[in-house]
Every structure is written in structure tokens, then in C-alpha cells.
Enzyme design. Structure first.
Site, PDB file in Angstrom:
ATOM      1  CE1 TYR A  75       4.533   9.325  -5.801  1.00  0.00           C
ATOM      2  CE2 TYR A  75       2.344   8.355  -5.753  1.00  0.00           C
ATOM      3  CZ  TYR A  75       3.242   9.309  -5.310  1.00  0.00           C
ATOM      4  OH  TYR A  75       2.844  10.253  -4.388  1.00  0.00           O
ATOM      5  CE  LYS A 124      -4.076   5.075  -6.600  1.00  0.00           C
ATOM      6  NZ  LYS A 124      -4.085   6.518  -6.424  1.00  0.00           N
ATOM      7  CG  ASP A 141       2.620   0.241  -3.911  1.00  0.00           C
ATOM      8  OD1 ASP A 141       1.391   0.137  -3.683  1.00  0.00           O
ATOM      9  OD2 ASP A 141       3.220   1.334  -3.933  1.00  0.00           O
TER      10      ASP A 141
HETATM   11  N1  PLP Z   1       1.544   3.351  -4.342  1.00  0.00           N
HETATM   12  C1  PLP Z   1       1.016   3.400  -5.570  1.00  0.00           C
HETATM   13  C2  PLP Z   1       1.264   2.269  -6.521  1.00  0.00           C
HETATM   14  C3  PLP Z   1       0.241   4.480  -5.966  1.00  0.00           C
HETATM   15  O1  PLP Z   1      -0.271   4.534  -7.194  1.00  0.00           O
HETATM   16  C4  PLP Z   1       0.017   5.524  -5.035  1.00  0.00           C
HETATM   17  C5  PLP Z   1      -0.800   6.690  -5.406  1.00  0.00           C
HETATM   18  O2  PLP Z   1      -1.176   6.906  -6.509  1.00  0.00           O
HETATM   19  C6  PLP Z   1       0.567   5.430  -3.765  1.00  0.00           C
HETATM   20  C7  PLP Z   1       1.326   4.316  -3.440  1.00  0.00           C
HETATM   21  C8  PLP Z   1       0.328   6.488  -2.739  1.00  0.00           C
HETATM   22  O3  PLP Z   1      -0.993   6.426  -2.322  1.00  0.00           O
HETATM   23  P1  PLP Z   1      -1.712   7.716  -1.695  1.00  0.00           P
HETATM   24  O4  PLP Z   1      -1.842   8.704  -2.793  1.00  0.00           O
HETATM   25  O5  PLP Z   1      -3.023   7.180  -1.183  1.00  0.00           O
HETATM   26  O6  PLP Z   1      -0.831   8.184  -0.583  1.00  0.00           O
END
Ligand code: PLP
Length: 375
Positions: free
Chosen positions: A83, A206, A178
Site C-alpha cells: 500500500y 508516520k 516506501d
Molecule cells: N505508504 C505506506 C507504506 C503506508 O503504510 C501508508 C499508510 O499507511 C502510506 C504510504 C500512506 O500514508 P498516509 O496514510 O500518511 O497518507
């Protein structure tokens, strides 16, 4: 996930209160964000410059734009089970078995947008090779969670990640890690440090904001200098690098360096994982597997007693897990323990968890197993 020191960490709270006393939106770069940027660029190899945004989603969206601008290519390769936030081009899933047959994974995302995203299964070197051979010259970047933690916890083989990077480089595609979940959580330098791989671009969220809204993308200087106002890639945000949020992030990262919690968190996570498996065996319950890396864990209600290798892809997840997890979730809730409600979300330990918390959790888990046994 963001709260590696738990709720109400006194140092983070004091930093936030002090930042509030100074003001909360300047519309200009202020000392705190500069310090946080310098802190990261001086410690995380390969992150030569970075730009703050407000979320992981924004970080990914912007990193993809930079990758497309740098390469002049349109396509992005992502993995099924990872994700990357809710940018339209990331809300895409594999279609009928072929990477080129991708489909929108949300209402409101057009087929046209989905068409530029290719999707490969995790842990499948051969699929990655096929996709690069067929489409390499149009792939701007491959994006992956180096520790996939959004469809359960699916740790990848080092060899798979290394061959992915080699394949991308061979075809002139950029590599984006990511690290929204793994950044600063599994090590100060995230999974990139643990794997000793330097991606071209990295995205954070996070932990970088200590529980406040901060995201960031960064990487090679020549790529980051494509971003406006120096370069032609437009990206800006009125509330980006908010000084209160940045104060929380800076304090969190400094504290992680001054008192590294990683070894203790990993020990607690591993011990808890082992205790869960032992409890299930003791109750002669259906086998339970716990996949754990660093302070992350994922309880898998496994129906295959023969398999010992870790689960590394969606296809490997036991079909019965989803419904069995739903029952476990409710049984734990009745006993005062609130796990994430989906069987595909991971759990996180923070430094605020105590031995007593773990004991309470294990007692509730045992009670849930006993109740399931009586049914
Ligand atoms: N990338 C990863 C690996 C994530 O786990 C998340 C959210 O859980 C995101 C991107 C998106 O981040 P946000 O919820 O701060 O937009």
C-alpha cells in the site's frame, strides 16, 4: 505505527508545547524543519535532500512525479499487497494475471490512470524479470515497501529485493523505497539501512512526525533538484513542514538516536510472538503463526502445519485466516484487548508497552483460545 514512544511521550509533548508558544504556521522554512532535514540527510545514506509534505500519500505522489520527470517515462511498477497511500495511480490492483491488465482498486479511479501502473506479485523474481523485459523502457520507477506491512507482514528475501534493484537499474528505472512504515521504526535508516540498499528515492511518514502530520520524500540530489523552485517539477503545500508537527518529529528522531529502543523492542516482539505460538500449541488449538520483524508483528491463523518458511506473498496467506481472525479479534475485544480489526493489519510495539501489558495481552489471547475450543 507513528507512536514509537507511545501516547503522551513527555519529551515530544514538551517540544510540541514549546513550538505552540512560538506560533504554528509561518509559510516559510523555519529552523526546526531545516534541523530535521539536516538531521536526516546527515544520517541516512543516500538521502541527500528531502522535501516535507503532510502525509505518506503526498510523499509517494510527489516521488512518483519526480521519477516520471527524471526519466521521461510514464509507467510505475508496484507490488500486489503493498500500500502506498491513496494517490489515484497507486489505487490499482492486478487484473487477470497479467501485469498489463491492471484495474482501479477504488471507485473514482479511471481505467486510464490505472493503465500506467503495472502490478507484480511479491516474492516472484520471474514475474519481475518478465515485466521489465516487456515494458522496461517505459517504466519510470519501481516502488515497493521494502518490508511490506499492509497486507499482513510479508518480509521479502534479500535476494529478491537485490535482484529487483539490479533489474530496475539495468532498464534505467528508478527505485523508490516506501518507508512510510519502516522508516525510523526498524532502524534509524529504515529498511534501506538493514538491507544495505540505497534506493534512488525514499518516502517517509508516520514515525518522522512523532504522531503529528509529517511526510517527506528525498533521495539523490540530482533528482530532488528537479523539484520547484529549483527545478521544473511542481510541488508545494501551504501547511507543509508545520512547525508544531516538525518539533514532534525532530524530538522523536533525536530521542531514537540518543536512546535507541530497537533491540529492546525487537526482543519484546519476538518473545511475545513465541509466547503466542506456545499458548496455541498448549491449547491444541489450530496452528498459529506470528511473523515478526523489528517491532512489527502479524498474527496469522494458519491452517498449514507443514509449512515452515515465512509467508512472503498474498498467495501464501492461508484462505481460512480472514474469518478466523475476525473471531479472534472479537474474542480479544471482549477481554479488553483491541487489535487492529483487519486480519491484514500489522501490530506495533512501542516503548510505552510494559511487561504487564504483554501479560494482559497473552492472558486475553489464552482466554480467547480456550473459548474457541469450547465452541
Ligand atoms: N505508504 C505506506 C507504506 C503506508 O503504510 C501508508 C499508510 O499507511 C502510506 C504510504 C500512506 O500514508 P498516509 O496514510 O500518511 O497518507
Amino acid at each position: 505505527g507513528p507512536l514509537i514512544f507511545g501516547h503522551q511521550d513527555p519529551d515530544v509533548r514538551a517540544a510540541v508545547e514549546s513550538a505552540l508558544g512560538r506560533g504554528w504556521s509561518y509559510g516559510a522554512t523555519e529552523a526546526g524543519s531545516l534541523e530535521l532535514a539536516e538531521w536526516i540527510t546527515s544520517r541516512v545514506r543516500g538521502v541527500e535532500q528531502l522535501r516535507f509534505v503532510n502525509s505518506g500519500t503526498e510523499a509517494v505522489m510527489s516521488a512518483l512525479r519526480v521519477a516520471r520527470a527524471a526519466t521521461g517515462r510514464a509507467r510505475i511498477l508496484k507490488f500486489d499487497g503493498c500500500y502506498h497511500g491513496h494517490a489515484d495511480s497507486m489505487l490499482v490492483r492486478a487484473g487477470s494475471g497479467l501485469a498489463e491488465m491492471t484495474k482501479p482498486d477504488s471507485a473514482g479511479v479511471t481505467e486510464h490512470l490505472a493503465a500506467d501502473t503495472l502490478v507484480a506479485p511479491l516474492d516472484d523474481d520471474e514475474a519481475v524479470r518478465r515485466i521489465f523485459e516487456a515494458h522496461g523502457s517505459s517504466i519510470a520507477a519501481v516502488i515497493i515497501e521494502p518490508l511490506p506491512a499492509n497486507y499482513g507482514l510479508l518480509p521479502q528475501r534479500d535476494a529478491f529485493l537485490n535482484s529487483l534493484v539490479t533489474m530496475a537499474r539495468k532498464h534505467g528505472s528508478l527505485v523508490i523505497f516506501d518507508e512510510v512504515i519502516s522508516g525510523f521504526r526498524v532502524a534509524l535508516g529504515g529498511m534501506a539501512e538493514r538491507l544495505r540498499i540505497e534506493p534512488d528515492l525514499v518516502t517517509y511518514g508516520k514515525v518522522i512526525g512523532g504522531g503529528f502530520p509529517v511526510g517527506a520524500y528525498g533521495g539523490r540530489r540530482d533528482l530532488m533538484e528537479l523539484v520547484a523552485p529549483v527545478g521544473p517539477v511542481y510541488q508545494a503545500g501551504t501547511l507543509s513542514a508545520n512547525p508544531v508537527a516538525i518539533a514532534a518529529g525532530l524530538t522523536t528522531l533525536r530521542k531514537l538516536e540518543a536512546h535507541p529502543p530497537y533491540a529492546a523492542l525487537e526482543r519484546r516482539t519476538q518473545e511475545t510472538a513465541q509466547a503466542i505460538v506456545k499458548l496455541a500449541a498448549g491449547r491444541s488449538a489450530a496452528p498459529v503463526r506470528v511473523q515478526a520483524v523489528g517491532s512489527l508483528f502479524w498474527i496469522v491463523l494458519d491452517d498449514d502445519t507443514q509449512r515452515s518458511a515465512p509467508l512472503r506473498s498474498i498467495a501464501a496467506i492461508p484462505p481460512g485466516h480472514r474469518t478466523r481472525f475476525a473471531s479472534l479479534f472479537h474474542a480479544l475485544l471482549e477481554r479488553g484487548v483491541y487489535l487492529a480489526p483487519s486480519g491484514f493489519e500489522v501490530g506495533f510495539f512501542s516503548t510505552a508497552h510494559t511487561d504487564a501489558d504483554v501479560e494482559q495481552f497473552l492472558a486475553a489471547f489464552d482466554g480467547a483460545l480456550a473459548a474457541a475450543h469450547r465452541q
